[in-house]
Design a protein around this motif. Structure first.
Motif, PDB file in Angstrom:
ATOM      1  N   GLY A 149       0.803  -1.238   0.000  1.00 25.46           N
ATOM      2  CA  GLY A 149       0.000   0.000   0.000  1.00 25.46           C
ATOM      3  C   GLY A 149       0.823   1.269   0.000  1.00 25.46           C
ATOM      4  O   GLY A 149       2.016   1.282  -0.244  1.00 25.46           O
ATOM      5  N   ILE A 150       0.133   2.357   0.325  1.00 24.64           N
ATOM      6  CA  ILE A 150       0.690   3.706   0.237  1.00 24.64           C
ATOM      7  C   ILE A 150       1.597   3.977   1.440  1.00 24.64           C
ATOM      8  O   ILE A 150       1.232   3.644   2.554  1.00 24.64           O
ATOM      9  CB  ILE A 150      -0.465   4.725   0.309  1.00 24.64           C
ATOM     10  N   PRO A 151       2.746   4.625   1.204  1.00 23.11           N
ATOM     11  CA  PRO A 151       3.619   4.939   2.345  1.00 23.11           C
ATOM     12  C   PRO A 151       2.981   5.983   3.270  1.00 23.11           C
ATOM     13  O   PRO A 151       2.177   6.790   2.831  1.00 23.11           O
ATOM     14  CB  PRO A 151       4.878   5.501   1.674  1.00 23.11           C
ATOM     15  N   GLU A 152       3.376   5.926   4.545  1.00 21.21           N
ATOM     16  CA  GLU A 152       2.886   6.919   5.516  1.00 21.21           C
ATOM     17  C   GLU A 152       3.817   8.131   5.471  1.00 21.21           C
ATOM     18  O   GLU A 152       5.031   7.971   5.379  1.00 21.21           O
ATOM     19  CB  GLU A 152       2.952   6.334   6.928  1.00 21.21           C
ATOM     20  N   SER A 153       3.240   9.322   5.513  1.00 17.74           N
ATOM     21  CA  SER A 153       4.102  10.514   5.565  1.00 17.74           C
ATOM     22  C   SER A 153       3.332  11.660   6.191  1.00 17.74           C
ATOM     23  O   SER A 153       2.125  11.786   5.986  1.00 17.74           O
ATOM     24  CB  SER A 153       4.539  10.904   4.151  1.00 17.74           C
ATOM     25  N   ASP A 154       4.046  12.496   6.963  1.00 19.26           N
ATOM     26  CA  ASP A 154       3.392  13.665   7.562  1.00 19.26           C
ATOM     27  C   ASP A 154       3.508  14.864   6.645  1.00 19.26           C
ATOM     28  O   ASP A 154       2.874  15.894   6.870  1.00 19.26           O
ATOM     29  CB  ASP A 154       4.051  14.005   8.912  1.00 19.26           C
ATOM     30  N   THR A 155       4.367  14.765   5.637  1.00 18.33           N
ATOM     31  CA  THR A 155       4.599  15.912   4.749  1.00 18.33           C
ATOM     32  C   THR A 155       4.247  15.551   3.303  1.00 18.33           C
ATOM     33  O   THR A 155       4.214  14.383   2.940  1.00 18.33           O
ATOM     34  CB  THR A 155       6.076  16.335   4.813  1.00 18.33           C
ATOM     35  N   PRO A 156       3.996  16.575   2.463  1.00 19.49           N
ATOM     36  CA  PRO A 156       3.592  16.313   1.076  1.00 19.49           C
ATOM     37  C   PRO A 156       4.665  15.558   0.297  1.00 19.49           C
ATOM     38  O   PRO A 156       5.859  15.731   0.552  1.00 19.49           O
ATOM     39  CB  PRO A 156       3.413  17.721   0.493  1.00 19.49           C
ATOM     40  N   TYR A 157       4.241  14.715  -0.625  1.00 24.37           N
ATOM     41  CA  TYR A 157       5.192  13.948  -1.422  1.00 24.37           C
ATOM     42  C   TYR A 157       4.612  13.570  -2.779  1.00 24.37           C
ATOM     43  O   TYR A 157       3.410  13.699  -3.010  1.00 24.37           O
ATOM     44  CB  TYR A 157       5.639  12.686  -0.675  1.00 24.37           C
ATOM     45  N   VAL A 158       5.527  13.132  -3.670  1.00 25.85           N
ATOM     46  CA  VAL A 158       5.120  12.586  -4.969  1.00 25.85           C
ATOM     47  C   VAL A 158       5.218  11.067  -4.849  1.00 25.85           C
ATOM     48  O   VAL A 158       6.282  10.537  -4.536  1.00 25.85           O
ATOM     49  CB  VAL A 158       6.044  13.089  -6.106  1.00 25.85           C
ATOM     50  N   LEU A 159       4.116  10.399  -5.070  1.00 28.44           N
ATOM     51  CA  LEU A 159       4.093   8.941  -4.926  1.00 28.44           C
ATOM     52  C   LEU A 159       4.586   8.283  -6.216  1.00 28.44           C
ATOM     53  O   LEU A 159       4.057   8.543  -7.297  1.00 28.44           O
ATOM     54  CB  LEU A 159       2.666   8.490  -4.627  1.00 28.44           C
ATOM     55  N   VAL A 160       5.621   7.461  -6.095  1.00 29.60           N
ATOM     56  CA  VAL A 160       6.134   6.732  -7.258  1.00 29.60           C
ATOM     57  C   VAL A 160       5.861   5.246  -7.049  1.00 29.60           C
ATOM     58  O   VAL A 160       6.117   4.701  -5.976  1.00 29.60           O
ATOM     59  CB  VAL A 160       7.648   6.974  -7.448  1.00 29.60           C
ATOM     60  N   ALA A 161       5.331   4.592  -8.084  1.00 29.57           N
ATOM     61  CA  ALA A 161       4.993   3.170  -7.962  1.00 29.57           C
ATOM     62  C   ALA A 161       5.153   2.491  -9.316  1.00 29.57           C
ATOM     63  O   ALA A 161       5.155   3.156 -10.350  1.00 29.57           O
ATOM     64  CB  ALA A 161       3.555   3.017  -7.485  1.00 29.57           C
ATOM     65  N   GLN A 162       5.282   1.169  -9.259  1.00 31.18           N
ATOM     66  CA  GLN A 162       5.287   0.400 -10.505  1.00 31.18           C
ATOM     67  C   GLN A 162       3.960   0.660 -11.213  1.00 31.18           C
ATOM     68  O   GLN A 162       3.900   1.069 -12.347  1.00 31.18           O
ATOM     69  CB  GLN A 162       5.439  -1.087 -10.165  1.00 31.18           C
ATOM     70  N   ASP A 163       2.889   0.403 -10.493  1.00 26.00           N
ATOM     71  CA  ASP A 163       1.547   0.773 -10.935  1.00 26.00           C
ATOM     72  C   ASP A 163       0.739   0.919  -9.655  1.00 26.00           C
ATOM     73  O   ASP A 163       1.125   0.402  -8.624  1.00 26.00           O
ATOM     74  CB  ASP A 163       0.950  -0.309 -11.841  1.00 26.00           C
ATOM     75  N   LEU A 164      -0.367   1.634  -9.723  1.00 24.55           N
ATOM     76  CA  LEU A 164      -1.186   1.787  -8.525  1.00 24.55           C
ATOM     77  C   LEU A 164      -2.455   0.987  -8.709  1.00 24.55           C
ATOM     78  O   LEU A 164      -3.026   0.963  -9.799  1.00 24.55           O
ATOM     79  CB  LEU A 164      -1.562   3.252  -8.346  1.00 24.55           C
ATOM     80  N   SER A 165      -2.892   0.352  -7.641  1.00 22.11           N
ATOM     81  CA  SER A 165      -4.158  -0.362  -7.751  1.00 22.11           C
ATOM     82  C   SER A 165      -5.280   0.658  -7.563  1.00 22.11           C
ATOM     83  O   SER A 165      -5.077   1.710  -6.966  1.00 22.11           O
ATOM     84  CB  SER A 165      -4.246  -1.407  -6.650  1.00 22.11           C
TER      85      SER A 165
END
Ligand code: PEP
Ligand code: MG
Length: 551
Positions: A149-165
């Motif tokens: 699943g999605i990483p936990e973060s307290d600050t804004p980020y760009v999510l990089v993944a192979q593909d997202l479900s």
């Protein structure tokens, strides 16, 4: 190094990268501990599948409660059903019967179904990733691993993944996730669909994105499909400027498409299925300029009945009372082959029996479709216009227009996709009610460059003056006869090209709903005189960069 992918939307974002948790390792193919009985392992798998199904169903229900996650609800519900598919369960149980461990049998069961989807190609192949995601969730439960699943973060980020479900995309916290970048996925993958509907800045099919280390600052530009690691100050400023422009463009929604001097140019939406009507309205479409009816035919072994078709057309038309809706008849053949309709032995199917040519060979399909359209028209309040694809000349245009009128249809026109129709435009304009220019095909046929071939993709540009001149011939003939001439190919979605098309004299533009904001905003920046000046330069080839093959 700049990483290129396919951008979804036009926004931009700048934030550090966080990668999605890596996929679970492939379970080892080793014999099961004899102490674990077949029955208890099957029960364990069934319980895990049920838990995943319930979890996805709960998420679907939760998604349905909120406006900006509503679209994820049916996708999550469909996924939840995958987890209890009886054929899949049988396949997995067979693995357990043959002595495999629960996680290995589950892995193999899901993989074999995934491969089947891949083999089907197109839309079905894009669902394979969804199935893999369900399988991963089940395996995580069986092995006690953390759920992917999605990483936990307290600050804004760009999510990089192979593909997202879809499950992941639906669950994104948009206060934190500024953009998503995936290495896989195409423009019609669920990641793309959900990103578009939730307004998330996204770049898909960005091979190489997986190599960006966690924490690296990136600028993601959906308009150009670029991901820039360690951007310069100028690139960061550019991203912010672009977002301001996107936000400003959205404020014009609800206003009619028009040039700066008030010259109206109606902006319509291209729609692939009746459910897309809502999206078109959300982005301020003034109607539908192209409803591709292939979806009704592509998934079936034979043509759908008049009743089934009429119900689908009615569903679309009912969403646009008093507004123009252009429905195109079936465009089978070439890049849209249909088993029951397309000849198998064509060496060049784009030059073969497609569009109106195929419909004339299978006249029952043509007549059923016109009958269904007439019924839907009678039952609704939309302003229905009907057109045929791949029409070559005035006699064909007359044939189709007269036939359509004989079914009581009021506005019957043709698509201009073949250069011959542009050359004969003066005659065509006398025998039909309107022309809609399909620039995707008009470009491929004008430049003799197959639109599905990457090796000649440099010819696939409507900026080529030959294509623009063909468009002008049609627009001029339309103006002389008082006949509307729209553009409904991808070219209409390019804001700069939209201005040129206005200058060339087309009378409406139709594009994917998500492109409407940017086109509406650009048109509002130019007067008709300015647009005509730009058109004159483009017709001379000023904007066309000739192809230089690498030595
Ligand atoms: C076109 O050719 O421009 C068009 C709109 O039709 P399609 O892309 O469906 O062939
Ligand atoms: Mg076409």
């Amino acid at each position: 190094m700049v990483i290129k992918g396919v951008g979804i939307g036009r926004g931009a974002a700048v934030a550090p990268v966080l990668h999605m948790a890596p996929a679970l390792p492939e379970p080892a193919d080793e014999p099961r501990d004899p102490a674990l009985s077949t029955t208890s392992e099957k029960e364990r798998i069934a319980a895990a599948m049920k838990k995943v199904q319930e979890n996805l169903m709960q998420r679907s229900q939760a998604a349905a409660q909120h406006e900006n996650t509503k679209e994820a609800a049916p996708i999550l519900a469909a996924l939840s059903q995958m987890a209890v598919d009886p054929a899949l369960t049988t396949k997995i149980d067979d693995g357990v019967d043959s002595g495999k461990t629960a996680d290995r049998a589950t892995y193999e069961g899901f993989s074999s179904f995934e491969q089947q989807l891949h083999a089907l190609g197109g839309y079905m192949a894009e669902r394979a990733g969804d199935l893999r995601d369900v399988g991963q969730r089940v395996i995580a439960l069986l092995t006690g691993a953390a759920q992917p699943g999605i990483p936990e973060s307290d600050t804004p980020y760009v999510l990089v993944a192979q593909d997202l479900s879809p499950a992941d995309t639906a669950a994104l916290d948009l206060d934190k996730v500024q953009a998503i970048v995936t290495a896989e996925g195409g423009p019609t993958s669920h990641t793309a669909i959900l990103a578009r509907s939730r307004g998330i800045v996204a770049v898909v099919a960005a091979a190489g994105a997986q190599g960006i280390p966690n924490g690296t600052l990136v600028a993601v530009n959906a308009a150009t499909g670029e991901v820039i690691p360690d951007p310069s100050d100028t690139e960061i400023a550019q991203a912010h400027k672009q977002n301001e422009a996107v936000a400003k463009a959205a404020t014009l929604r609800g206003k009619p498409g028009a040039l700066k001097d008030g010259t109206l140019l109606p902006l319509l939406a291209n729609v692939g299925k009746p459910e897309d009507g809502a999206q078109a309205l959300k982005f301020g479409a003034e109607g539908v300029g192209l409803f591709r009816t292939e979806f009704l035919f592509l998934s079936s072994e034979e043509a759908p009945s008049v009743e089934v078709q009429a119900a689908a057309y009615e569903k679309l038309l009912a969403q646009f009372p008093g507004k123009k809706v252009v429905i195109r008849l079936l465009d089978a053949g070439a890049d849209k082959p249909l088993a029951f309709l397309t000849p198998e032995d064509e060496p060049n199917p784009a030059l073969g029996v497609r569009g109106l040519r195929a419909l004339r060979v299978h006249k029952n399909i043509l007549e059923d479709q016109l009958e269904a359209l007439a019924r839907a028209d009678a039952a609704t309040e939309a302003d229905l216009w009907v057109m045929a694809p791949m029409v070559a000349d005035a006699p064909e245009a007359k044939y189709f227009t007269d036939l359509g009128h004989s079914y009581g249809l009021k506005k019957v026109g043709v698509m201009a996709e073949v250069p011959s129709i542009a050359i004969m435009a003066d005659q065509v304009a006398k025998v039909t009610d309107f022309v809609s220019i399909g620039t995707n095909d008009l470009t491929q046929y004008t430049l003799a460059a197959d639109r599905t071939l990457g090796s000649v993709s440099h010819y696939q540009t409507v900026w080529h003056p030959a294509v623009l001149r063909a468009i002008k011939m049609i627009a001029d003939a339309g103006a002389a006869q008082g006949m509307p001439v729209g553009v409904c190919g991808e070219a209409a979605a390019d804001p700069q090209m939209a201005v040129v098309l206005a200058g060339v004299g087309v009378t409406s533009l139709s594009m994917s709903a998500a492109s409407l904001d940017a086109v509406r905003a650009e048109l509002a920046e130019h007067t008709l005189a300015e647009a005509q000046e730009k058109a004159a330069a483009a017709l001379d080839g000023a904007q066309y960069k000739p192809y230089e093959p690498e030595e």
